[in-house]
Scaffold this active site. Sequence first.
Site, short mmCIF file in Angstrom:
data_model
loop_
_atom_site.label_atom_id
_atom_site.label_comp_id
_atom_site.label_asym_id
_atom_site.label_seq_id
_atom_site.Cartn_x
_atom_site.Cartn_y
_atom_site.Cartn_z
N LYS A 1 16.35 14.66 -28.62
CA LYS A 1 16.49 14.45 -27.18
C LYS A 1 17.23 15.64 -26.57
O LYS A 1 18.33 15.98 -27.02
CB LYS A 1 17.30 13.17 -26.97
CG LYS A 1 16.83 12.28 -25.85
CD LYS A 1 17.58 10.97 -25.94
CE LYS A 1 17.41 10.15 -24.70
NZ LYS A 1 18.31 8.99 -24.70
C1 E4P Z 1 17.93 6.63 -22.11
O1 E4P Z 1 17.48 6.94 -23.17
C2 E4P Z 1 19.35 6.32 -21.87
O2 E4P Z 1 19.97 6.15 -23.12
C3 E4P Z 1 19.58 5.03 -21.13
O3 E4P Z 1 18.38 4.36 -20.84
C4 E4P Z 1 20.54 5.13 -20.02
O4 E4P Z 1 20.73 3.86 -19.46
P1 E4P Z 1 21.94 3.55 -18.47
O5 E4P Z 1 21.68 4.29 -17.20
O6 E4P Z 1 21.93 2.07 -18.29
O7 E4P Z 1 23.18 4.05 -19.17
#
Ligand code: E4P
Length: 221
Positions: free
Chosen positions: A83
Amino acid sequence: MKFFLDTANLDEIRNGAKWGIVDGVTTNPTLIAKEGKPIHDQIRAICDIVDGPISAEVVQTESKAMIREGRELSKIHQNVVVKCPLTRDGIEACSALSKEGIRVNVTLCFSPGQALIAAKAGAYFISPFVGRLDDVGATGMDLIRQIVAIYENYAFNTQVLAASLRSPTHVIDAALAGAHIGTMPFKVMDMLFNHPLTDKGLDQFLKDYRKVFQEEPASVR
Ligand code: E4P
């Protein structure tokens, strides 16, 4: 639609995996830090539970360092997807890693223009954050619709991974918008099961059965 769990917690991942509906896992530095274990150990443990794409995020911010870190993360397991954040350096890293055959999930996407850039850089997944856009007064789901339409126009292979989903309604709307994947906390996946008519109906079925047969179902005897 594929369902990913958005957590690095092994108990949550084991519980979700039991249902047979978890196709992959996404993590981020916050989620990894919450578990308190080094990222390589935690990601390897997750790969032992779920046989599907497991996103592991780089914490370097400069492209060359990100590429080096991405290569190391990808060696943990064949299912690891690296990522990278949607920055200039992150996109440079995405292009380089993708050319080496390493799958990249481009994260922190908040606009259709950013999603176009990620697709052109060969991203395997794009992660638009629905909930965080809602948090600042925008309609996060509009972004999912826009990206799905743009990618269809040009037949990009990049898959739309709707992220930051905070409720069952978010998941359903992302599915209606045509997102390939929805990643959600365990709590949200669990909530998707709930319907009062299911509970009421089951209660009535069992009462009716027991009135006549006056016995427990065979499985509990
Ligand atoms: C995406 O991969 C992120 O880890 C995640 O969906 C972020 O979510 P949040 O905005 O609830 O922290």
